[in-house]
Scaffold this active site. Structure first.
Site, PDB file in Angstrom:
ATOM      1  N   HIS A   1      -7.876   3.429  -7.446  1.00 41.79           N
ATOM      2  CA  HIS A   1      -8.758   2.283  -7.671  1.00 41.79           C
ATOM      3  C   HIS A   1     -10.168   2.831  -7.875  1.00 41.79           C
ATOM      4  O   HIS A   1     -10.535   3.848  -7.262  1.00 41.79           O
ATOM      5  CB  HIS A   1      -8.850   1.367  -6.452  1.00 41.79           C
ATOM      6  CG  HIS A   1      -7.577   0.716  -6.017  1.00 41.79           C
ATOM      7  ND1 HIS A   1      -6.681   1.338  -5.189  1.00 41.79           N
ATOM      8  CD2 HIS A   1      -7.077  -0.516  -6.257  1.00 41.79           C
ATOM      9  CE1 HIS A   1      -5.670   0.505  -4.951  1.00 41.79           C
ATOM     10  NE2 HIS A   1      -5.887  -0.620  -5.590  1.00 41.79           N
TER      11      HIS A   1
ATOM     12  N   ASP B   1     -11.762   3.509  -4.580  1.00 37.52           N
ATOM     13  CA  ASP B   1     -11.223   4.612  -3.749  1.00 37.52           C
ATOM     14  C   ASP B   1     -12.031   5.869  -4.015  1.00 37.52           C
ATOM     15  O   ASP B   1     -12.310   6.642  -3.105  1.00 37.52           O
ATOM     16  CB  ASP B   1      -9.793   5.035  -4.140  1.00 37.52           C
ATOM     17  CG  ASP B   1      -8.775   3.928  -4.089  1.00 37.52           C
ATOM     18  OD1 ASP B   1      -8.990   2.969  -3.360  1.00 37.52           O
ATOM     19  OD2 ASP B   1      -7.749   4.064  -4.799  1.00 37.52           O
TER      20      ASP B   1
ATOM     21  N   GLU C   1       1.449  -6.005 -11.572  1.00 34.10           N
ATOM     22  CA  GLU C   1       2.266  -5.663 -10.406  1.00 34.10           C
ATOM     23  C   GLU C   1       2.521  -6.910  -9.567  1.00 34.10           C
ATOM     24  O   GLU C   1       1.600  -7.475  -8.983  1.00 34.10           O
ATOM     25  CB  GLU C   1       1.530  -4.602  -9.574  1.00 34.10           C
ATOM     26  CG  GLU C   1       2.303  -4.193  -8.343  1.00 34.10           C
ATOM     27  CD  GLU C   1       1.586  -3.113  -7.536  1.00 34.10           C
ATOM     28  OE1 GLU C   1       0.898  -2.262  -8.132  1.00 34.10           O
ATOM     29  OE2 GLU C   1       1.705  -3.137  -6.297  1.00 34.10           O
TER      30      GLU C   1
ATOM     31  N   GLU D   1       6.950  -2.808  -7.428  1.00 34.91           N
ATOM     32  CA  GLU D   1       6.882  -2.102  -6.135  1.00 34.91           C
ATOM     33  C   GLU D   1       8.041  -2.541  -5.256  1.00 34.91           C
ATOM     34  O   GLU D   1       8.275  -3.738  -5.047  1.00 34.91           O
ATOM     35  CB  GLU D   1       5.548  -2.373  -5.440  1.00 34.91           C
ATOM     36  CG  GLU D   1       5.493  -1.644  -4.106  1.00 34.91           C
ATOM     37  CD  GLU D   1       4.173  -1.730  -3.369  1.00 34.91           C
ATOM     38  OE1 GLU D   1       3.124  -1.585  -4.016  1.00 34.91           O
ATOM     39  OE2 GLU D   1       4.208  -1.940  -2.146  1.00 34.91           O
TER      40      GLU D   1
ATOM     41  N   HIS E   1       7.297  -4.907  -2.339  1.00 35.32           N
ATOM     42  CA  HIS E   1       6.909  -6.251  -2.771  1.00 35.32           C
ATOM     43  C   HIS E   1       8.137  -7.065  -3.166  1.00 35.32           C
ATOM     44  O   HIS E   1       8.210  -8.264  -2.887  1.00 35.32           O
ATOM     45  CB  HIS E   1       5.941  -6.173  -3.949  1.00 35.32           C
ATOM     46  CG  HIS E   1       4.639  -5.523  -3.605  1.00 35.32           C
ATOM     47  ND1 HIS E   1       3.636  -5.328  -4.522  1.00 35.32           N
ATOM     48  CD2 HIS E   1       4.177  -5.021  -2.439  1.00 35.32           C
ATOM     49  CE1 HIS E   1       2.604  -4.734  -3.936  1.00 35.32           C
ATOM     50  NE2 HIS E   1       2.924  -4.524  -2.669  1.00 35.32           N
TER      51      HIS E   1
ATOM     52  N   ASP F   1       6.272   1.446  -8.251  1.00 35.68           N
ATOM     53  CA  ASP F   1       5.594   1.885  -7.034  1.00 35.68           C
ATOM     54  C   ASP F   1       6.677   2.178  -6.003  1.00 35.68           C
ATOM     55  O   ASP F   1       7.314   1.264  -5.460  1.00 35.68           O
ATOM     56  CB  ASP F   1       4.583   0.832  -6.551  1.00 35.68           C
ATOM     57  CG  ASP F   1       3.216   1.041  -7.194  1.00 35.68           C
ATOM     58  OD1 ASP F   1       3.114   1.899  -8.098  1.00 35.68           O
ATOM     59  OD2 ASP F   1       2.252   0.369  -6.792  1.00 35.68           O
TER      60      ASP F   1
ATOM     61  N   ASP G   1       4.100  -5.762   4.518  1.00 35.14           N
ATOM     62  CA  ASP G   1       4.047  -4.722   3.498  1.00 35.14           C
ATOM     63  C   ASP G   1       3.748  -3.373   4.164  1.00 35.14           C
ATOM     64  O   ASP G   1       2.610  -2.919   4.159  1.00 35.14           O
ATOM     65  CB  ASP G   1       2.933  -5.131   2.519  1.00 35.14           C
ATOM     66  CG  ASP G   1       2.947  -4.334   1.245  1.00 35.14           C
ATOM     67  OD1 ASP G   1       3.977  -3.729   0.945  1.00 35.14           O
ATOM     68  OD2 ASP G   1       1.911  -4.337   0.550  1.00 35.14           O
TER      69      ASP G   1
ATOM     70  N   ASP H   1       4.679  -0.383   3.321  1.00 31.37           N
ATOM     71  CA  ASP H   1       4.399   0.711   2.381  1.00 31.37           C
ATOM     72  C   ASP H   1       4.848   2.075   2.905  1.00 31.37           C
ATOM     73  O   ASP H   1       4.083   3.038   2.918  1.00 31.37           O
ATOM     74  CB  ASP H   1       2.890   0.794   2.068  1.00 31.37           C
ATOM     75  CG  ASP H   1       2.447  -0.258   1.072  1.00 31.37           C
ATOM     76  OD1 ASP H   1       3.310  -0.849   0.399  1.00 31.37           O
ATOM     77  OD2 ASP H   1       1.231  -0.485   0.966  1.00 31.37           O
TER      78      ASP H   1
ATOM     79  N   ASP I   1       3.242   4.649  -3.772  1.00 34.03           N
ATOM     80  CA  ASP I   1       2.271   3.748  -3.132  1.00 34.03           C
ATOM     81  C   ASP I   1       2.731   3.595  -1.684  1.00 34.03           C
ATOM     82  O   ASP I   1       3.302   2.581  -1.283  1.00 34.03           O
ATOM     83  CB  ASP I   1       2.234   2.399  -3.861  1.00 34.03           C
ATOM     84  CG  ASP I   1       1.069   1.554  -3.374  1.00 34.03           C
ATOM     85  OD1 ASP I   1       0.419   1.954  -2.402  1.00 34.03           O
ATOM     86  OD2 ASP I   1       0.811   0.484  -3.976  1.00 34.03           O
TER      87      ASP I   1
HETATM   88  C1  XLS Z   1      -1.008  -3.685  -2.642  1.00 30.82           C
HETATM   89  C2  XLS Z   1      -0.730  -3.109  -3.950  1.00 30.82           C
HETATM   90  C3  XLS Z   1      -1.848  -2.263  -4.515  1.00 30.82           C
HETATM   91  C4  XLS Z   1      -1.675  -2.008  -5.986  1.00 30.82           C
HETATM   92  C5  XLS Z   1      -2.888  -1.460  -6.651  1.00 30.82           C
HETATM   93  O1  XLS Z   1      -0.139  -4.185  -1.936  1.00 30.82           O
HETATM   94  O2  XLS Z   1       0.456  -2.384  -3.854  1.00 30.82           O
HETATM   95  O3  XLS Z   1      -1.982  -1.080  -3.806  1.00 30.82           O
HETATM   96  O4  XLS Z   1      -0.607  -1.143  -6.247  1.00 30.82           O
HETATM   97  O5  XLS Z   1      -3.982  -2.287  -6.475  1.00 30.82           O
HETATM   98 CA    CA Z   2       2.601  -2.596  -0.929  1.00 35.49          CA
HETATM   99 CA    CA Z   3       1.464  -1.096  -5.346  1.00 36.20          CA
END
Ligand code: XLS
Ligand code: CA
Ligand code: CA
Length: 439
Positions: A102, A105, A233, A269, A272, A297, A308, A310, A340
């Protein structure tokens, strides 16, 4: 010059399944050919900047635990530039060809947009140097349109037109920077593009604004000659209760309604998709069927936690199922497997970042080999083909080719009396074959 923050970690090499070395790949052998293509080209691994270098590993009950010796904790350009060098040191050690970031970031936000853009340029300069040194490039860039309080009511869907304008300016710059860095894509994840209460929301107007925003992005992309792929996404909730990009089907419907499908593909993702009540395979298949599967992702949720999380993917059933769909659809064009994913709060040392990525890369390499074995075996494919064979000739063929009407079908059935008997779906038998080929 490369930094030395991971000097105790060797460059991760392939040692094969018998190796007990935690800093070696057991399955990911970049140059090994699978179905006519190298593993490296199938998998296109990408490391995310945000979880790996920015996330302090805090949770709602406790502060961050991450130990990052290179970081002086300041929100300065100098600290951000140093972080870039360290990031590329890790990317190189892991042998990843791509990364994702991003705008916020990589460089600190200042009090004005003009100064923020300057900060970004100063860090992008270092990113370019490191890219040239290593050959590693962005899989995609993106703009953070969800963290700052100005986006409390959304960005492209904000009730405040000035906030929309600010977001547009931010995305314009983020696309330009991604272009400058030779990024293969650009992602839109609408973190705050949704709502919590219909009592204060004009949903129709908000969605129209989001479409306008994306059309402007596509126009700007064309104007500057950026050839990378745009992705949307999907995510169903978190942070808002109702996200406009709920899942793959919702996104595709939105893109189609607003004539945007030609400009976008989907970045799916895993975590998600499961939050939306699907499997990731479901959302991949939905995207692929619309010709819109772009990138992945690569992460996973926790079945016992409903948010989430991740996490890094370690389940080879999951990676095999993902790779099976990917191979079926001809593989990545511009996309890749973008981790991700973040290490757990308890895994706070830099070494944990290495273990996490090595594990994820190996899990996908193994998934690729299993998927290729399933395809070579052919029994699953053949079963599906046979299951639909009534459509290959006779009445099925007539229906598919549009040569039968309701009246024809009535005539056909009255003559036949009753349909030919159904056959078992044999799900357990097919699961057994899948298990047999998990090697
Ligand atoms: C958040 C998203 C984010 C996107 C990019 O849940 O996964 O990280 O991939 O903004
Ligand atoms: Ca996520
Ligand atoms: Ca993501």
């Amino acid at each position: 010059m490369a930094t030395q923050y991971f000097k105790n970690i060797p460059k991760i090499q392939y040692e094969g399944p018998d190796s007990k070395n935690p800093f070696a790949f057991k399955y990911y052998n970049p140059d090994e050919i699978v179905e006519g293509k190298s593993m490296r080209d199938h998998l296109r691994f990408s490391i995310v900047y945000w979880h790996t270098f920015i996330n302090p590993l805090a949770d709602p009950f406790g502060m961050g635990t991450a130990v990052r010796p290179w970081d002086d904790g300041s929100n300065t350009v100098k600290n951000a530039q140093k972080r870039v060098r360290v990031a590329f040191e890790l990317f190189e050690k892991l042998g990843a060809d791509f990364y994702a970031f991003h705008d916020r970031d990589v460089a600190p936000e200042a009090s004005t947009l003009a100064q923020t853009n300057k900060n970004l340029d100063s860090v992008v300069k270092v990113m370019k140097e490191e890219q040239e040194r290593t050959g590693i490039k962005p899989l995609w860039g993106t703009a953070c349109l969800f963290a700052h309080p100005r986006y409390v009511h959304g960005a492209a869907t904000s009730c405040n037109a000035d906030v929309f304008a600010y977001a547009a300016a931010q995305v314009k710059k983020a696309i330009e920077v991604t272009h400058e860095l030779g990024g293969a894509g650009y992602t839109f994840w609408g973190g705050r593009e949704g709502y919590t209460s219909l009592l204060n929301t004009d949903m129709k107007r908000e969605q129209e604004h989001m479409a306008r925003f994306m059309h402007m992005a596509a126009e700007h992309k064309k104007k500057i000659g950026f050839k990378g792929q745009f992705y949307i996404e999907p995510k169903p909730k978190e942070p808002t209760k109702h996200q406009y990009d709920f899942d793959a089907a919702t996104c595709i419907n939105f893109l189609r309604e607003f004539d945007l499908l030609k400009h976008f593909k989907l970045n799916i993702e895993a975590n998600h998709a499961t939050l939306a009540g699907h499997t990731v395979e479901h959302d991949l298949e939905v995207s692929a069927n619309a010709g819109a599967l772009g990138s992945i992702d690569a992460n996973t949720g926790d079945t016992l936690l409903g948010w989430d999380t991740d996490q890094f993917p370690t389940d080879i059933y999951l990676t095999a199922k993902i790779m099976l769909i990917l191979l079926k659809t001809g593989g990545f064009k511009t996309g890749g497997l973008n981790f991700d994913a973040k290490v757990r709060r308890e895994s706070y040392e830099p070494t944990d970042l290495v273990h996490a990525h090595v594990g994820g890369m190996d899990a996908f390499a193994r998934g690729l080999k299993i998927a290729a074995a399933i395809r070579a075996d052919g029994r699953l494919d053949k079963f599906v083909k046979d299951r639909y064979s009534s459509w290959d000739s006779g009445i099925g063929e007539k229906i598919e080719s549009g040569k039968a009407s309701f009246a024809d079908l009535e005539k056909y059935m009255i003559k036949k009396g009753k349909p030919s008997p159904n056959k078992s779906g044999r799900q357990e038998y097919l699961e057994n074959i899948f298990n047999e080929l998990i090697i």
